[in-house]
Design a protein around this motif. Structure first.
Motif, PDB file in Angstrom:
ATOM      1  N   ARG A 199      -5.047   9.075   7.621  1.00  0.00           N
ATOM      2  CA  ARG A 199      -5.416   7.493   7.428  1.00  0.00           C
ATOM      3  C   ARG A 199      -6.927   7.297   7.476  1.00  0.00           C
ATOM      4  O   ARG A 199      -7.497   6.664   6.476  1.00  0.00           O
ATOM      5  CB  ARG A 199      -5.113   6.530   8.687  1.00  0.00           C
ATOM      6  CG  ARG A 199      -5.558   5.020   8.889  1.00  0.00           C
ATOM      7  CD  ARG A 199      -4.705   4.523   7.909  1.00  0.00           C
ATOM      8  NE  ARG A 199      -5.203   3.157   7.735  1.00  0.00           N
ATOM      9  CZ  ARG A 199      -4.562   2.153   8.366  1.00  0.00           C
ATOM     10  NH1 ARG A 199      -3.090   2.369   9.243  1.00  0.00           N
ATOM     11  NH2 ARG A 199      -4.840   0.917   8.513  1.00  0.00           N
ATOM     12  N   GLU A 200      -7.793   8.328   7.930  1.00  0.00           N
ATOM     13  CA  GLU A 200      -9.091   8.177   7.853  1.00  0.00           C
ATOM     14  C   GLU A 200      -9.613   8.657   6.625  1.00  0.00           C
ATOM     15  O   GLU A 200     -10.542   7.944   5.811  1.00  0.00           O
ATOM     16  CB  GLU A 200      -9.938   9.093   8.814  1.00  0.00           C
ATOM     17  CG  GLU A 200      -9.867   8.754  10.413  1.00  0.00           C
ATOM     18  CD  GLU A 200     -10.062   9.749  11.244  1.00  0.00           C
ATOM     19  OE1 GLU A 200     -10.398   9.299  12.546  1.00  0.00           O
ATOM     20  OE2 GLU A 200     -10.425  10.785  11.044  1.00  0.00           O
TER      21      GLU A 200
ATOM     22  N   ARG B 294      -0.797  -5.257  -8.784  1.00  0.00           N
ATOM     23  CA  ARG B 294      -1.248  -3.973  -8.226  1.00  0.00           C
ATOM     24  C   ARG B 294      -0.112  -3.199  -7.408  1.00  0.00           C
ATOM     25  O   ARG B 294       0.498  -3.853  -6.514  1.00  0.00           O
ATOM     26  CB  ARG B 294      -2.446  -4.307  -7.359  1.00  0.00           C
ATOM     27  CG  ARG B 294      -3.299  -2.863  -6.887  1.00  0.00           C
ATOM     28  CD  ARG B 294      -4.531  -3.403  -5.922  1.00  0.00           C
ATOM     29  NE  ARG B 294      -5.322  -2.279  -6.164  1.00  0.00           N
ATOM     30  CZ  ARG B 294      -6.396  -2.223  -5.088  1.00  0.00           C
ATOM     31  NH1 ARG B 294      -6.617  -3.330  -4.299  1.00  0.00           N
ATOM     32  NH2 ARG B 294      -7.222  -1.126  -4.903  1.00  0.00           N
ATOM     33  N   VAL B 295       0.160  -2.089  -7.696  1.00  0.00           N
ATOM     34  CA  VAL B 295       1.015  -1.237  -6.880  1.00  0.00           C
ATOM     35  C   VAL B 295       0.487  -1.122  -5.390  1.00  0.00           C
ATOM     36  O   VAL B 295      -0.773  -0.948  -5.297  1.00  0.00           O
ATOM     37  CB  VAL B 295       0.868   0.203  -7.431  1.00  0.00           C
ATOM     38  CG1 VAL B 295       1.805   1.249  -6.780  1.00  0.00           C
ATOM     39  CG2 VAL B 295       1.478   0.108  -8.828  1.00  0.00           C
ATOM     40  N   PRO B 296       1.492  -1.329  -4.372  1.00  0.00           N
ATOM     41  CA  PRO B 296       0.855  -1.239  -3.058  1.00  0.00           C
ATOM     42  C   PRO B 296      -0.042  -0.065  -2.732  1.00  0.00           C
ATOM     43  O   PRO B 296       0.163   0.922  -2.904  1.00  0.00           O
ATOM     44  CB  PRO B 296       2.222  -1.156  -2.222  1.00  0.00           C
ATOM     45  CG  PRO B 296       3.229  -1.746  -3.112  1.00  0.00           C
ATOM     46  CD  PRO B 296       2.550  -1.338  -4.708  1.00  0.00           C
ATOM     47  N   ILE B 297      -1.177  -0.527  -2.142  1.00  0.00           N
ATOM     48  CA  ILE B 297      -2.262   0.463  -1.893  1.00  0.00           C
ATOM     49  C   ILE B 297      -2.963   0.454  -0.262  1.00  0.00           C
ATOM     50  O   ILE B 297      -3.365   1.362   0.133  1.00  0.00           O
ATOM     51  CB  ILE B 297      -3.458   0.360  -2.923  1.00  0.00           C
ATOM     52  CG1 ILE B 297      -4.260   1.443  -2.933  1.00  0.00           C
ATOM     53  CG2 ILE B 297      -4.094  -1.124  -2.753  1.00  0.00           C
ATOM     54  CD1 ILE B 297      -5.223   1.312  -4.196  1.00  0.00           C
ATOM     55  N   ASP B 298      -2.699  -0.868   0.311  1.00  0.00           N
ATOM     56  CA  ASP B 298      -3.164  -1.038   1.508  1.00  0.00           C
ATOM     57  C   ASP B 298      -2.132  -0.144   2.347  1.00  0.00           C
ATOM     58  O   ASP B 298      -1.152  -0.055   2.331  1.00  0.00           O
ATOM     59  CB  ASP B 298      -3.012  -2.549   1.894  1.00  0.00           C
ATOM     60  CG  ASP B 298      -3.407  -2.521   3.471  1.00  0.00           C
ATOM     61  OD1 ASP B 298      -4.540  -2.762   3.916  1.00  0.00           O
ATOM     62  OD2 ASP B 298      -2.568  -2.530   4.257  1.00  0.00           O
ATOM     63  N   PRO B 299      -2.829   0.626   3.233  1.00  0.00           N
ATOM     64  CA  PRO B 299      -1.938   1.657   4.107  1.00  0.00           C
ATOM     65  C   PRO B 299      -0.900   0.782   4.931  1.00  0.00           C
ATOM     66  O   PRO B 299       0.285   1.417   5.027  1.00  0.00           O
ATOM     67  CB  PRO B 299      -2.956   2.161   4.964  1.00  0.00           C
ATOM     68  CG  PRO B 299      -4.155   1.502   4.884  1.00  0.00           C
ATOM     69  CD  PRO B 299      -4.347   0.967   3.525  1.00  0.00           C
TER      70      PRO B 299
END
Length: 462
Positions: free
Chosen positions: A276-277, A448-453
């Motif tokens: 995640r980092e 936008r293709v999902p990008i938020d984690p």
């Protein structure tokens, strides 16, 4: 195809940039897979498509800059062809669809080109990339196929690049269609990213989505848990819990305009803290790139700004050290980010690279770098409204490269190798969007293709 006025306007625009000689555009021909009647999927030459629009094999187009005439050379089908292919439209009828009046059988092309040469007129050609066309040009021009590329017309290359770089509204609509198919491909890959899944099953499934969208994949699918290999086409592994699956894939529209997205997905839907980092750093670089991309700005400067975001984030994690700007100036970031921020995209996923990258991505003002990492930047010149570029920062941990830099003490003032070695088995993360330069800035093309984690995790888990 587009309406004939589009192609007529494109050819007229080329005529306004070129004032002598003739331009010869060879279409592509069928390429045998294992015998002459069993061929690979036919893909027309993109520059031929741009100016002449006809999407079938066995054609050549000529633009005469001296008399202003356009010509299409090709053969009408015979009865054997009709038996296997069904009734076909004549070359003349097809030519009229793209605003060309003058046509002739393909055998007449040699007479036309020979006549132009005898008159002392220059025959402008683009660099050929297919062996069949190199041989064809050897026959037409009397130049060895081994040297034919040396005779490509720089004047024509620059004129074509100038025209094809700025996408018209009809082209942007096609790119949006390709992006919509690309969106479906990537969301499907996310849903399939479960422990125990076979990489090849996912790669094959999303390739089928591209075909079902009316076109084909815009380049061979990159899909792997070994994302540290930038162009990894091996799909042999089984997904494992806790791994990261990098998917770099796109589709062509029916008229061959491309999309190109990359997402990196936690297998099973849960990022580890370490993953995640690193992901958040890459996402910050991606968002910064879109924010900075606007008319008048060089994409090289955007690349360097993204590199600073990456270096700053890695410094916070203890992987890099020292002054961030100095680190980037010395190329220390390239241990983790050894490629460019993006490239042109359009009728080709790496648009016009067959014409020579130094003409597509650079100009007399902005020249390529020789520094490792930045030297891989395909697009560096000033952005203009209508440019379509990819935005694809990444962070990778490549064991062989880490070993080499540590052994040679490369950029040791900026890299904490002890900490880096804790990430040797991490893999890589890349996040790529397609953006269009507008009059005031830039925007992501399509949904936008999902990008938020959190959103990515939700799609995988769902």
């Amino acid at each position: 195809m587009f309406n004939k006025e589009v192609y007529t306007s494109r050819r007229n625009s080329l005529k306004s940039k070129m004032n002598k000689g003739v331009a010869l555009f060879l279409g592509n021909v069928d390429s045998p897979m294992n015998c002459t009647d069993n061929t690979f999927y036919f893909r027309q030459d993109s520059s031929f498509l741009y100016f002449f629009g006809l999407d079938f094999p066995g054609l050549a187009g000529v633009i005469d800059f001296d008399n202003g005439e356009d010509y299409i050379f090709g053969n009408d089908v015979d009865m054997d062809d009709i038996i296997w292919m069904g009734p076909q439209v004549s070359i003349q009828e097809n030519a009229e669809k793209v605003g060309v009046v003058k046509t002739a059988p393909l055998a007449k092309l040699n007479d036309f080109i020979s006549g132009a040469i005898k008159q002392g007129r220059k025959v402008h050609i683009l660099p050929p990339y297919r062996a069949e066309n190199k041989i064809w040009l050897e026959q037409l021009l009397g130049i060895s196929s081994l040297r034919i590329g040396d005779y490509a017309s720089v004047e024509l290359i620059k004129a074509v690049v100038d025209l094809r770089s700025v996408k018209g509204p009809e082209e942007l609509e096609e790119i949006k269609k390709a992006c919509a198919t690309g969106y479906e491909m990537h969301v499907t890959a996310m849903k399939m990213a479960q422990p125990g899944a076979w990489e090849q099953k996912i790669a094959g499934t999303i390739e089928g989505i591209a075909a079902a969208g009316g076109g084909i994949i815009s380049f061979p699918v990159i899909l792997s848990q070994n994302g540290e290999t930038l162009h990894n086409h091996d799909h042999s592994q089984i997904l494992r819990e806790g791994g990261l699956m990098l998917v770099d894939a796109g589709a062509e529209s029916l008229l061959h305009y491309a999309s190109d997205f990359t997402r990196t997905i936690p297998v099973g839907g849960k990022f580890t803290q370490k993953q995640r980092e690193i992901y958040e750093i890459v996402l910050a670089a991606n968002n910064k790139t879109t924010e900075l991309s606007r008319p008048g700005v060089t994409y090289k400067s955007v690349h360097m700004a993204a590199a600073e975001v990456i270096a700053s984030g890695l410094k916070e994690l203890g992987l890099m050290k020292g002054d961030v700007k100095e680190a980037v100036k010395n190329g220390a970031h390239a241990l983790f980010f050894p490629h460019g921020i993006g490239h042109m995209m359009g009728l080709d996923v790496h648009d016009m690279e067959d014409l020579g990258q130094v003409y597509v991505g650079y100009d007399d003002e902005v020249r390529p770098s020789t520094q490792f990492g930045t030297s891989a930047l395909r697009m560096g010149r000033r952005l203009q409204p209508g440019f379509v570029v990819t935005n694809e920062p990444g962070i990778y941990f490549i064991p062989a490269l880490i070993d080499q830099w540590q052994r040679d003490k490369t950029n040791a003032d900026f890299i904490n190798f002890d900490k880096v070695n804790e990430y040797r088995d991490f893999g890589g993360i890349r996040l790529e969007d397609d953006i269009v330069i507008t009059e005031t800035g830039s925007e992501v093309i399509g949904k936008r293709v999902p990008i938020d984690p959190e959103e990515v995790a939700k799609v995988v888990a769902g």
